[in-house]
Design an enzyme around this catalytic site. Sequence first.
Site, PDB file in Angstrom:
ATOM      1  N   LYS A  93      -4.687   3.689  -1.440  1.00 46.90           N
ATOM      2  CA  LYS A  93      -5.575   4.677  -2.047  1.00 46.90           C
ATOM      3  C   LYS A  93      -5.096   4.987  -3.453  1.00 46.90           C
ATOM      4  O   LYS A  93      -3.908   4.990  -3.720  1.00 46.90           O
ATOM      5  CB  LYS A  93      -5.538   5.970  -1.224  1.00 46.90           C
ATOM      6  CG  LYS A  93      -6.287   5.849   0.060  1.00 46.90           C
ATOM      7  CD  LYS A  93      -6.383   7.207   0.738  1.00 46.90           C
ATOM      8  CE  LYS A  93      -6.878   7.012   2.150  1.00 46.90           C
ATOM      9  NZ  LYS A  93      -6.172   7.836   3.107  1.00 46.90           N
ATOM     10  N   MET A 133      -1.541   9.028  12.759  1.00 46.94           N
ATOM     11  CA  MET A 133      -2.776   9.385  12.043  1.00 46.94           C
ATOM     12  C   MET A 133      -3.528  10.514  12.750  1.00 46.94           C
ATOM     13  O   MET A 133      -4.749  10.536  12.762  1.00 46.94           O
ATOM     14  CB  MET A 133      -3.721   8.165  11.946  1.00 46.94           C
ATOM     15  CG  MET A 133      -3.092   6.952  11.312  1.00 46.94           C
ATOM     16  SD  MET A 133      -4.114   5.476  11.462  1.00 46.94           S
ATOM     17  CE  MET A 133      -3.771   4.950  13.130  1.00 46.94           C
ATOM     18  N   ASP A 185       0.823  -1.208   0.000  1.00 45.82           N
ATOM     19  CA  ASP A 185       0.000   0.000   0.000  1.00 45.82           C
ATOM     20  C   ASP A 185       0.855   1.255   0.000  1.00 45.82           C
ATOM     21  O   ASP A 185       2.055   1.204  -0.239  1.00 45.82           O
ATOM     22  CB  ASP A 185      -1.055  -0.012   1.104  1.00 45.82           C
ATOM     23  CG  ASP A 185      -0.495  -0.499   2.405  1.00 45.82           C
ATOM     24  OD1 ASP A 185       0.661  -0.138   2.693  1.00 45.82           O
ATOM     25  OD2 ASP A 185      -1.196  -1.240   3.127  1.00 45.82           O
TER      26      ASP A 185
HETATM   27  N1  SAH Z   1       2.084   0.427  10.546  1.00 47.75           N
HETATM   28  C1  SAH Z   1       2.583   1.768  10.441  1.00 47.75           C
HETATM   29  C2  SAH Z   1       1.543   2.806  10.819  1.00 47.75           C
HETATM   30  C3  SAH Z   1       0.379   2.845   9.893  1.00 47.75           C
HETATM   31  S1  SAH Z   1      -0.783   4.061  10.351  1.00 47.75           S
HETATM   32  C4  SAH Z   1       3.834   1.900  11.305  1.00 47.75           C
HETATM   33  O1  SAH Z   1       4.129   1.024  12.092  1.00 47.75           O
HETATM   34  O2  SAH Z   1       4.539   2.900  11.158  1.00 47.75           O
HETATM   35  C5  SAH Z   1      -0.369   5.389   9.308  1.00 47.75           C
HETATM   36  C6  SAH Z   1       0.249   6.506  10.105  1.00 47.75           C
HETATM   37  O3  SAH Z   1       1.603   6.209  10.376  1.00 47.75           O
HETATM   38  C7  SAH Z   1       0.292   7.825   9.394  1.00 47.75           C
HETATM   39  O4  SAH Z   1      -0.933   8.518   9.495  1.00 47.75           O
HETATM   40  C8  SAH Z   1       1.362   8.541  10.162  1.00 47.75           C
HETATM   41  O5  SAH Z   1       0.898   8.990  11.384  1.00 47.75           O
HETATM   42  C9  SAH Z   1       2.325   7.410  10.444  1.00 47.75           C
HETATM   43  N2  SAH Z   1       3.428   7.341   9.464  1.00 47.75           N
HETATM   44  C10 SAH Z   1       3.766   6.290   8.711  1.00 47.75           C
HETATM   45  N3  SAH Z   1       4.860   6.568   7.972  1.00 47.75           N
HETATM   46  C11 SAH Z   1       5.203   7.828   8.280  1.00 47.75           C
HETATM   47  C12 SAH Z   1       6.257   8.690   7.867  1.00 47.75           C
HETATM   48  N4  SAH Z   1       7.174   8.305   6.982  1.00 47.75           N
HETATM   49  N5  SAH Z   1       6.318   9.929   8.411  1.00 47.75           N
HETATM   50  C13 SAH Z   1       5.410  10.333   9.311  1.00 47.75           C
HETATM   51  N6  SAH Z   1       4.407   9.564   9.731  1.00 47.75           N
HETATM   52  C14 SAH Z   1       4.307   8.328   9.231  1.00 47.75           C
END
Ligand code: SAH
Length: 505
Positions: free
Chosen positions: A58, A173, A36
Amino acid sequence: MAKGKVYLIGAGPGDPKLITVKGLECIQKADVIVYDRLASPRLLTYARPDAELIYVGKSPDRHTLKQDEINMVLVEKALAGKNVARLKGGDPYVFGRGGEEAEKLIEYGIEFEVVPGITAGIAVPAYAGIPVTHRDFTSSLGIITGNEDPTKEDSSIDWSKISTGIGTLVFYMGMANLPHIVDKLIANGRPADTPIALIRWGTRPEQQTLVGTLADIVDKARAAEFKNPAIIIVGEVVTLRDKLSWFEKKPLFGKRVLVTRSREQASALSEKIEALGGEPWEFPTIDIAEPDDFGPMDRAIEEIEKYDWIILTSVNGVKSFFKRLNDKTKDIRDLKGIRLCAIGPKTREELEKYGLRCDFVPNEYRAEAIIEGLKNEDMSGKKVLLPRADIARKIIPDTLKELGAEVEEVVAYKTVMGAGNAQLLRDMLAEKKLQILTFTSSSTVKNFVQMLDAPNLQDLLADVTVASIGPITSNTAKELGIRVDVEAQEYTIDGLVEAILKSVQ
Ligand code: SAH
């Protein structure tokens, strides 16, 4: 049919190198890759060429897959006997719905493994210079979803406990709810002057960090139009950023650099860009293929002992020549007594891999310099073999002939159009996601223009810095209507990188 297996893999926060060794191995072996938006597209370049790639994030041109539908993609592929790499941003079990996918797999009796990844909540602050814990500031860390509407009555988050009960709070998020989050924390006793940072697209060239306090961050974020995906981090550790910032200080930070060389040759340049904090984007404009006709080279190899010199003008030339020599059951002993000339240090190094020393390497790495150097040799009547690309320039053979040499040019390899994804590149240029383009030979420029096939080329390149390895390449670019902003002084990859560095200072 035996069922396939599903690997729920954490792809890390964005920088493709922040995947685990095990995760990468799974990608390399998978029959199907389901990915994704947050998983770096660069990781897909490690997929098997015949792997099926399924995007479930998306997308503007079709409806976004619901979680149930994603689950069923995994199930169907595994039931069809495929091994599936399910690639998720960060860690699959941290707000990644990996647990739900695993439950569904169990329901269908499908075997699975979890390959944890580096979660954004820890890695992204680290790249912004913020350690999530520190002995002087905090010894506890909370990972919280910011997705939940904090105004709803039956919130599953106990704000009264987390606001003061945990040192560092990391919200995922949470951008849309930032005002509520801040209000809740303050209302539940967290001082309004508590430091807070928002970090967007962390670990990527687009990384952006905004620092404030609970009191002023909402206004600051609004003014900066700060958006998702972002991590929100609250706590005293944020103050360490002033001292510990490192990624954002790298010279090529924020720059995505297009590498147009062939896949085999790209890595040397890509690694240098990466080490300097830039993100290399490989778009191979050239591929190396066997010549249409091996006849001339085979005849030369047949009578190899008759030559006085062999001049090699590229690493590819060396590789293809020796491969053919070997195919013809000859080896370096058959080259005894022949003098060797390499156009530059890389070509020389390649020859050294075969245990061969060069008799001449010019100081400057281009055809003209070879000629200058060889003028000091008595070339009259000498037999010179030039195994090289089908499209090589004529200056070396022509001048050698003028010096009285007998020159035999043979095609050792053919350059063909590379396999770079032109549509993706056009989109990236239009969206201004590339800051620097590099051209390392005239053919990279020619093929780039041809592959891109964009009537609005000048517009697309209006804001990018175009860097060329030397004057010949620059001329080709100019002839094709591409403005050159940066030219290497030494016509090597190092020279090119140095020139780029100067231009960003
Ligand atoms: N499984 C992922 C999180 C998924 S939820 C993890 O462990 O990181 C999606 C959220 O992750 C986004 O809304 C944001 O808050 C955060 N996120 C993921 N990658 C990011 C990045 N490179 N920079 C900032 N926030 C990030």
